[in-house]
Design a protein around this motif. Structure first.
Motif, mmCIF file in Angstrom:
data_model
loop_
_atom_site.group_PDB
_atom_site.id
_atom_site.type_symbol
_atom_site.label_atom_id
_atom_site.label_comp_id
_atom_site.label_asym_id
_atom_site.label_seq_id
_atom_site.Cartn_x
_atom_site.Cartn_y
_atom_site.Cartn_z
ATOM 1 N N GLU A 97 28.984 77.731 102.945
ATOM 2 C CA GLU A 97 29.161 79.118 103.352
ATOM 3 C C GLU A 97 29.571 79.263 104.806
ATOM 4 O O GLU A 97 30.042 80.325 105.240
ATOM 5 N N PHE A 98 29.421 78.193 105.593
ATOM 6 C CA PHE A 98 29.807 78.215 107.000
ATOM 7 C C PHE A 98 31.177 77.566 107.228
ATOM 8 O O PHE A 98 31.610 77.403 108.363
ATOM 9 N N GLY A 99 31.833 77.181 106.139
ATOM 10 C CA GLY A 99 33.137 76.556 106.244
ATOM 11 C C GLY A 99 33.085 75.079 106.562
ATOM 12 O O GLY A 99 34.122 74.445 106.791
ATOM 13 N N ARG A 100 31.901 74.484 106.548
ATOM 14 C CA ARG A 100 31.756 73.054 106.835
ATOM 15 C C ARG A 100 32.117 72.236 105.610
ATOM 16 O O ARG A 100 31.760 72.573 104.482
ATOM 17 N N LYS A 101 32.823 71.126 105.833
ATOM 18 C CA LYS A 101 33.209 70.222 104.744
ATOM 19 C C LYS A 101 32.185 69.096 104.630
ATOM 20 O O LYS A 101 31.879 68.425 105.620
ATOM 21 N N ILE A 102 31.670 68.897 103.422
ATOM 22 C CA ILE A 102 30.700 67.835 103.168
ATOM 23 C C ILE A 102 31.249 66.953 102.052
ATOM 24 O O ILE A 102 31.463 67.412 100.933
ATOM 25 N N LEU A 103 31.500 65.676 102.388
ATOM 26 C CA LEU A 103 32.100 64.742 101.430
ATOM 27 C C LEU A 103 31.035 63.889 100.754
ATOM 28 O O LEU A 103 30.064 63.477 101.394
ATOM 29 N N PHE A 104 31.220 63.612 99.472
ATOM 30 C CA PHE A 104 30.337 62.701 98.750
ATOM 31 C C PHE A 104 31.084 62.138 97.549
ATOM 32 O O PHE A 104 32.173 62.626 97.199
ATOM 33 N N ASN A 105 30.528 61.106 96.936
ATOM 34 C CA ASN A 105 31.193 60.426 95.820
ATOM 35 C C ASN A 105 30.266 60.309 94.612
ATOM 36 O O ASN A 105 29.044 60.249 94.761
ATOM 37 N N THR A 106 30.868 60.268 93.446
ATOM 38 C CA THR A 106 30.174 59.869 92.221
ATOM 39 C C THR A 106 31.093 58.887 91.493
ATOM 40 O O THR A 106 32.198 58.599 91.954
ATOM 41 N N GLU A 107 30.663 58.403 90.346
ATOM 42 C CA GLU A 107 31.560 57.565 89.556
ATOM 43 C C GLU A 107 32.662 58.415 88.947
ATOM 44 O O GLU A 107 32.633 59.645 88.990
ATOM 45 N N GLY A 108 33.663 57.762 88.364
ATOM 46 C CA GLY A 108 34.754 58.492 87.734
ATOM 47 C C GLY A 108 34.406 58.922 86.322
ATOM 48 O O GLY A 108 33.563 58.301 85.653
ATOM 49 N N TYR A 109 35.052 60.004 85.857
ATOM 50 C CA TYR A 109 34.745 60.542 84.524
ATOM 51 C C TYR A 109 36.034 60.768 83.742
ATOM 52 O O TYR A 109 36.512 61.887 83.603
ATOM 53 N N ASN A 110 36.609 59.701 83.241
ATOM 54 C CA ASN A 110 37.784 59.803 82.395
ATOM 55 C C ASN A 110 37.312 60.143 80.982
ATOM 56 O O ASN A 110 36.605 59.348 80.353
ATOM 57 N N PRO A 111 37.667 61.314 80.449
ATOM 58 C CA PRO A 111 37.137 61.734 79.143
ATOM 59 C C PRO A 111 37.576 60.857 77.980
ATOM 60 O O PRO A 111 37.020 60.969 76.880
ATOM 61 N N TYR A 112 38.545 59.979 78.190
ATOM 62 C CA TYR A 112 38.876 59.012 77.146
ATOM 63 C C TYR A 112 37.758 57.981 76.995
ATOM 64 O O TYR A 112 37.616 57.349 75.950
ATOM 65 N N PHE A 113 36.973 57.802 78.060
ATOM 66 C CA PHE A 113 35.901 56.811 78.054
ATOM 67 C C PHE A 113 34.520 57.417 78.271
ATOM 68 O O PHE A 113 33.523 56.868 77.811
ATOM 69 N N SER A 114 34.449 58.534 78.990
ATOM 70 C CA SER A 114 33.164 59.170 79.330
ATOM 71 C C SER A 114 33.079 60.519 78.619
ATOM 72 O O SER A 114 33.880 61.420 78.891
ATOM 73 N N LYS A 115 32.103 60.684 77.727
ATOM 74 C CA LYS A 115 31.974 61.916 76.972
ATOM 75 C C LYS A 115 31.017 62.887 77.667
ATOM 76 O O LYS A 115 30.404 62.579 78.680
#
Length: 286
Positions: free
Chosen positions: A19-37
């Motif tokens: 809400e203050f316009g600050r950018k916060i970066l983070f990561n998770t694993e990938g979710y390709n729907p051909y492999f991840s339901k």
């Protein structure tokens, strides 16, 4: 608050704009729907999203993902996101569109992904107008991490790679031929397993330059022969590319591109920073 995400088959890069316009970066694993339901995506997000992220306060989610190229696959991801980001308006698009917007913004041109998988297209500054299907890691994905990784695994299993490098491979991974077959044919996410070995070539390139260059050059040549050169008037475009494989081997990619008389434009590892700027600019203009 809004969140923008670029999801490959291996990793998803997220950027929260609070809400203050600050950018916060983070990561998770990938979710390709051909492999991840759907259930898997929900479970993974609930486990890996930052504890400090208040999902109830999110108003918009822009998710661009590998495999999100059909209505059915988009719905898999959208339903999963809806169960996690319960109060947000959710947009799900293809990761190729994210790459276009990051590489070209509102300009027309040629864009490619060279990461775990491969994709290419012509972009008119707003939409993808022509896309030749890369056919995935079983039938295509030339030039990708999985394509290079399959070559590395095959050369290792057949004892085609230099003997000293083959020993380094075994010392690094401790994999027998049976282990490799098990990972490819019996375990989930075989594309990600194969792609992980493109890093082995990158890490050992300096000491095994001839073999490494031959593997990567062959992969990028196949990328041009089977995908890039199939586009009408491809020489009139510059090669703009996003992805770890294209970025890490950008010197080889440039050589192969020159061989096919195609100029090189923008090559970046990840689209997330440029993609965020695209969305911020769109908000200013709306």
């Amino acid at each position: 608050m809004i969140v923008i995400a670029d999801g490959g088959s291996t990793k998803t890069n997220w950027c929260l704009i609070n809400e203050f316009g600050r950018k916060i970066l983070f990561n998770t694993e990938g979710y390709n729907p051909y492999f991840s339901k759907e259930d898997y995506i929900v479970e993974s997000l609930n486990k890996t999203l930052p504890d400090t992220l208040d999902t109830d306060k999110l108003t918009q989610v822009y998710y661009y993902g590998a495999g999100c190229s059909t209505d059915a696959n988009i719905q898999i991801v959208k339903k999963a996101m809806g169960k996690v980001f319960t109060n947000a308006e959710i947009f799900v698009g293809h990761d190729l569109l994210a790459s276009c917007r990051a590489l070209l913004g509102n300009e027309s041109g040629f864009a490619a992904i060279l990461g775990t998988g491969t994709n290419t297209c012509i972009y008119d500054g707003k939409d993808i107008t022509l896309n030749i299907d890369s056919l995935g890691y079983f039938l295509g994905d030339e030039g990708s991490g999985s394509y290079i990784g399959k070559r590395v695994l095959a050369d290792y299993m057949k004892a085609f790679m230099p003997e000293k490098l083959r020993k380094i491979f075994f010392d690094t991974y401790g994999l027998s031929n049976e282990d490799i077959f098990d990972n490819i044919y019996n375990k989930p996410l075989p594309n990600r397993f194969c792609a992980s070995f493109s890093k082995f070539i990158y890490d050992n390139r300096q000491n095994f330059e001839e073999y490494s260059l031959q593997v990567v050059d062959t992969a990028f040549t196949a990328f041009f022969e089977n995908l890039v050169t199939r586009y009408p008037n491809y020489k009139s475009y510059k090669l703009n590319c996003v992805g770890s494989v294209g970025y890490n081997f950008r010197d080889v990619l440039s050589v192969v591109s020159d061989r096919y008389e195609m100029g090189v434009g923008k090559i970046i590892r990840s689209p997330i920073d440029d993609l965020v700027e695209y969305h911020l600019q769109q908000q200013k203009n709306s």
